[in-house]
Write a protein that holds these residues in place. Structure first.
Motif, PDB file in Angstrom:
ATOM      1  N   ALA A   1      12.598  30.479 -11.434  1.00 62.71           N
ATOM      2  CA  ALA A   1      12.447  29.011 -11.142  1.00 62.71           C
ATOM      3  C   ALA A   1      11.452  28.320 -12.175  1.00 62.71           C
ATOM      4  CB  ALA A   1      12.316  28.749  -9.874  1.00 62.71           C
ATOM      5  N   ASP A   2      10.725  29.332 -12.838  1.00 60.82           N
ATOM      6  CA  ASP A   2       9.729  28.705 -13.279  1.00 60.82           C
ATOM      7  C   ASP A   2       9.510  28.812 -15.005  1.00 60.82           C
ATOM      8  OD1 ASP A   2       9.817  31.436 -13.543  1.00 60.82           O
ATOM      9  OD2 ASP A   2       7.353  31.909 -13.540  1.00 60.82           O
ATOM     10  N   MET A   3      10.876  28.559 -15.302  1.00 63.48           N
ATOM     11  CA  MET A   3      10.833  28.284 -16.828  1.00 63.48           C
ATOM     12  C   MET A   3      10.265  26.977 -17.205  1.00 63.48           C
ATOM     13  SD  MET A   3      14.692  27.419 -18.105  1.00 63.48           S
ATOM     14  CE  MET A   3      15.548  25.979 -17.171  1.00 63.48           C
ATOM     15  N   PRO A   4       9.660  27.233 -18.405  1.00 66.52           N
ATOM     16  CA  PRO A   4       9.253  25.642 -18.929  1.00 66.52           C
ATOM     17  C   PRO A   4      10.386  24.570 -19.174  1.00 66.52           C
ATOM     18  CG  PRO A   4       9.150  27.345 -20.755  1.00 66.52           C
ATOM     19  CD  PRO A   4       9.559  27.966 -19.288  1.00 66.52           C
ATOM     20  N   VAL A   5      10.082  23.575 -18.615  1.00 69.32           N
ATOM     21  CA  VAL A   5      11.167  22.536 -18.433  1.00 69.32           C
ATOM     22  C   VAL A   5      11.089  21.715 -19.725  1.00 69.32           C
ATOM     23  CG1 VAL A   5      12.661  21.085 -17.366  1.00 69.32           C
ATOM     24  CG2 VAL A   5      11.818  23.040 -16.312  1.00 69.32           C
ATOM     25  N   THR A   6      10.165  20.828 -19.482  1.00 61.04           N
ATOM     26  CA  THR A   6       9.862  19.938 -20.622  1.00 61.04           C
ATOM     27  C   THR A   6       9.172  20.616 -21.964  1.00 61.04           C
ATOM     28  OG1 THR A   6       7.932  19.238 -19.622  1.00 61.04           O
ATOM     29  CG2 THR A   6       9.913  17.966 -19.231  1.00 61.04           C
TER      30      THR A   6
ATOM     31  N   MET B   1       4.500  22.961 -22.048  1.00 61.63           N
ATOM     32  CA  MET B   1       3.590  22.428 -21.109  1.00 61.63           C
ATOM     33  C   MET B   1       2.366  22.941 -21.446  1.00 61.63           C
ATOM     34  SD  MET B   1       6.010  21.751 -18.494  1.00 61.63           S
ATOM     35  CE  MET B   1       5.415  21.868 -16.800  1.00 61.63           C
TER      36      MET B   1
ATOM     37  N   MET C   1      -0.358  22.034 -20.550  1.00 58.58           N
ATOM     38  CA  MET C   1      -1.232  21.631 -19.377  1.00 58.58           C
ATOM     39  C   MET C   1      -2.079  22.555 -19.011  1.00 58.58           C
ATOM     40  SD  MET C   1       1.269  19.280 -17.206  1.00 58.58           S
ATOM     41  CE  MET C   1       2.250  20.833 -16.605  1.00 58.58           C
ATOM     42  N   THR C   2      -3.424  22.201 -19.275  1.00 58.29           N
ATOM     43  CA  THR C   2      -4.509  23.097 -18.767  1.00 58.29           C
ATOM     44  C   THR C   2      -4.917  22.550 -17.477  1.00 58.29           C
ATOM     45  OG1 THR C   2      -5.905  21.820 -20.387  1.00 58.29           O
ATOM     46  CG2 THR C   2      -5.279  24.129 -20.957  1.00 58.29           C
ATOM     47  N   PRO C   3      -4.930  23.350 -16.491  1.00 54.89           N
ATOM     48  CA  PRO C   3      -4.968  22.459 -15.155  1.00 54.89           C
ATOM     49  C   PRO C   3      -6.727  22.068 -15.098  1.00 54.89           C
ATOM     50  CG  PRO C   3      -4.312  24.944 -14.832  1.00 54.89           C
ATOM     51  CD  PRO C   3      -4.511  24.648 -16.291  1.00 54.89           C
ATOM     52  N   PRO C   4      -6.771  20.958 -14.860  1.00 54.09           N
ATOM     53  CA  PRO C   4      -8.174  20.495 -14.976  1.00 54.09           C
ATOM     54  C   PRO C   4      -9.353  21.589 -14.055  1.00 54.09           C
ATOM     55  CG  PRO C   4      -6.910  18.968 -13.770  1.00 54.09           C
ATOM     56  CD  PRO C   4      -6.003  20.092 -14.034  1.00 54.09           C
TER      57      PRO C   4
ATOM     58  N   ALA D   1      -8.253  23.743 -10.805  1.00 57.14           N
ATOM     59  CA  ALA D   1      -7.672  25.037 -11.403  1.00 57.14           C
ATOM     60  C   ALA D   1      -7.256  26.017 -10.367  1.00 57.14           C
ATOM     61  CB  ALA D   1      -8.370  25.624 -12.374  1.00 57.14           C
ATOM     62  N   PRO D   2      -5.974  26.456 -10.141  1.00 58.11           N
ATOM     63  CA  PRO D   2      -5.504  27.405  -9.395  1.00 58.11           C
ATOM     64  C   PRO D   2      -6.353  28.593  -9.436  1.00 58.11           C
ATOM     65  CG  PRO D   2      -3.900  26.931 -10.894  1.00 58.11           C
ATOM     66  CD  PRO D   2      -4.880  26.096 -11.141  1.00 58.11           C
TER      67      PRO D   2
ATOM     68  N   MET E   1      15.471  16.628 -12.581  1.00 58.57           N
ATOM     69  CA  MET E   1      15.529  16.135 -13.587  1.00 58.57           C
ATOM     70  C   MET E   1      16.388  16.321 -15.051  1.00 58.57           C
ATOM     71  SD  MET E   1      12.942  13.315 -13.394  1.00 58.57           S
ATOM     72  CE  MET E   1      13.602  12.930 -11.700  1.00 58.57           C
TER      73      MET E   1
END
Lengths: 463, 175
Positions: free
Chosen positions: B42-47, B50, B52-55, B59-60, B135
């Motif tokens: 389920a975790d393929m990059p979609v848009t 990505m 996006m570096t988590p702030p 950050a997780p 989406m």
């Protein structure tokens, strides 16, 4: 979640977690909206989940597969029938992708337009925008010839930083104290930048070893109109993480304050900025210099001190603006009528290098009294999860003067009961009792050595 | 499949089904103005990338130190138990297939087309039992177990959340 939605009751999708999700839900209720929470599978029992009208599970615990996925948030907004999405802080709050996906679904995004997010999103572009708006920035110059760097450095003044034009994340930065050191290090830095970033271009930037972090709260109407809600000092920091924030910034002269506020107003006007934002500055304690750091295009963790000092609700104003309503914010003087100070209580062990310390919270009791506010999502029996950041609560105290606020906050922090996990409360007890902090106006480099000294003294006392 | 310049919805769904029967972990196909990307996870990059570096502050904890610090008294797992709002209770016991992703669940490859599987059908781990659209991206849902699909727990076209029970697979019981 059962029962029909009242007609005309706007739906707010809360796309965040922790204390800020609780805060947004409260603001949604305040404006008569229905809050729906987008939560990861780890957060379905959170306080925010209990308070929301509906919870939509967007993905597993890992933020990378839930809170950080704009398409899942947009999908949840569609499922919720949301009128507006509030992203909180962190996560997707400053990501143009979410704003754009929502735009395509005709759902309002609480925050500036995607192009504004891009314009202020990276440092060099933000600096360009700031310069164009006449906002003071740190003196900097690009080095064309490493051999001639010293002359350039002499013109800027020392100490300064050598930075790689194509560097990032703090890499390739060197501190130089004088002309000779610069002449020595420039060719070396150029060679290293070439090796690390494939480009040896360097620039020099004035370095302020003892500056304060002062930021200005702005609120733009999206058409160039701007309101300023004073300033905050967030100089008590550990490794660039803010620990204590206050409003107003103490000891600022009237002229310095107007430099900060006027520059922020100019920047917001130039951007035709929409909603709540913060313009961050370094305020030097050794000279009269004030330089722009960056703009945060979101509500900030420390927004409550501004709300308390001025008696306003910034989050409700954000929601109202996004819904096309009057944000309902008053025009206020540059200095608020009260002083508010906040401490961040994190699940970290201050005696073990601030290691994250999640776990089961076995007992909680918050202080009560005039001017005391607690923004939190924790409660007794809550298993503080290891997946996210360590912020457990913000304790905020408002009083008629700074010294009264410091005193009241010290007493309130002392009255907090929080069992089961190690917290940063001992740090706050230390800072709030320290003569330097009580006097006000410490720089961002103050905390680390002061804390080290405290630890050394404790060790000595044990011997 | 022929390659007309603009594929029909059916073409795309046929392609999805076809690729899904293959041994691909992920696939990307472009034809005309349409691009199709599929992934079994389920975790393929979609848009688009990505980046996006988590702030920092949110950050997780991917470095594992935070995980290591969790006392056993506080597992996060029980928190996930009631993840799903009022799921239809499966009438039969067996493996429950849950939604790997938030989105809209479709039982057929396209409106009006026969469903991928009907209750009573024998399925294998890789049998597609439906699609979840998030989406405008289609994510196949596979049975994940060998047995008989006894019932669907959500309707066709239903909005589903992550982890929501979709169907029950009864394991082949030896007579």
């Amino acid at each position: 979640m059962n029962g029909p939605q009242e007609v005309n009751k706007p739906i707010v999708l809360v796309a965040n977690r922790g204390e800020i999700a609780v805060r947004i839900i409260a603001a949604a209720r305040r404006i008569g909206a229905s809050p729906v929470l987008a939560a990861s599978a780890a957060d379905t029992n959170s306080l925010a989940a209990r308070l929301a009208d509906r919870v939509i599970v967007i993905g597993p615990a890992q933020a990378g597969l839930s809170y950080l996925r704009p398409e899942y948030i947009a999908e949840a907004a569609v499922h919720a029938g949301a009128d507006v999405v509030h992203p909180g802080y962190g996560f997707l709050s400053e990501q143009p992708e979410l704003a754009e996906l929502l735009e395509a679904e005709k759902i309002a995004f609480v925050g500036p337009r995607p192009e504004t997010l891009r314009a202020v999103g990276d440092k060099s572009s933000a600096r360009r925008v700031a310069v164009a708006a006449g906002v003071p920035v740190a003196v900097a110059a690009e080095i064309d010839d490493p051999a001639a760097a010293a002359a350039l450095g002499d013109a800027i003044g020392y100490p300064l930083l050598i930075k790689a034009v194509h560097g990032g994340g703090g890499r390739g930065i060197r501190l130089v104290r004088d002309s000779a050191e610069l002449a020595d290090l420039a060719p070396q830095a150029a060679a290293e930048a070439q090796a690390a970033f494939g480009n040896g271009s360097l620039y020099l930037e004035r370095f302020y070893p003892a500056a304060r972090h002062v930021e200005v709260q702005v609120f733009g109407d999206g058409d160039g109109g701007v309101q300023i809600f004073g300033d905050r000092d967030c100089s008590v920091q550990r490794r660039h993480q803010k620990l204590i924030e206050e409003c107003p910034a103490p000891g600022l002269s009237e002229s310095r304050r107007s430099v900060l506020h006027d520059a922020s107003r100019a920047l917001v006007q130039a951007l035709r900025y929409r909603g709540a934002g913060t313009v961050e500055f370094l305020v030097d304690t050794e000279s009269e210099d004030v330089v722009f750091l960056e703009m945060n295009a979101r509500i900030q963790v420390e927004h409550p001190v501004t709300e308390e000092a001025f008696g306003i609700d910034l989050v409700a104003a954000q929601l109202r603006l996004a819904l096309g309503q009057n944000p309902g914010l008053p025009d206020v003087p540059p200095v608020p009528p009260a002083v508010a100070i906040e401490v961040r209580i994190n699940a970290e062990d201050p005696d073990n290098d601030f290691r994250p310390n999640p776990g089961l919270i076995t007992d909680v009791h918050w202080p009560d009294g005039p001017g005391i506010r607690v923004d939190t999502h924790i409660r007794e029996g809550y298993a503080f999860p290891p997946f996210y950041d360590s912020l457990m609560a913000k304790l905020i105290v408002r009083a008629h003067s700074r010294s009264a606020a410091v005193e009241a906050l010290r007493s309130a922090a002392d009255a907090v009961v929080l069992e089961g996990v190690k917290t940063t409360l001992p740090l706050h007890e230390f800072v709030l009792s320290h003569p330097d902090f009580i006097q006000g106006g410490v720089s961002t480099s103050w905390f680390a050595p002061a804390w080290e000294q405290r630890n050394a003294q404790l060790k000595e006392a044990v011997k | 499949m022929s390659t007309p310049s603009t594929p029909s919805w059916q073409d795309v769904l046929d392609l999805v089904t076809q690729l899904d029967d293959g041994a691909y972990e992920s696939a990307a196909v472009e034809f005309g103005d349409v691009s199709v990307r599929l992934s079994r996870s389920a975790d393929m990059p979609v848009t688009s990338p990505m980046a996006m570096t988590p702030p920092q502050s949110l950050a997780p904890s991917t470095n594992g130190t935070a995980h290591a610090a969790v006392p056993p008294a506080a597992p996060a797992v029980p928190e996930t138990a009631p993840a799903v709002p009022a799921p239809a209770q499966p009438a039969s016991t067996g493996t429950v297939v849950t939604a790997p992703i938030i989105g809209v669940f479709y039982r057929s490859p396209s409106p009006g087309a026969p469903p991928f599987v009907e209750p009573g059908a024998t399925v294998g781990p890789h049998t597609t039992i439906g699609i979840i659209e998030v989406m405008k991206l289609m994510n196949p849902v596979t049975a994940g177990a060998v047995g008989t699909l006894t019932e669907f727990l959500v309707a066709d076209n239903a909005q589903v959340e992550f982890g929501q029970p979709l169907a029950v697979i009864a394991e082949e019981a030896s007579p």
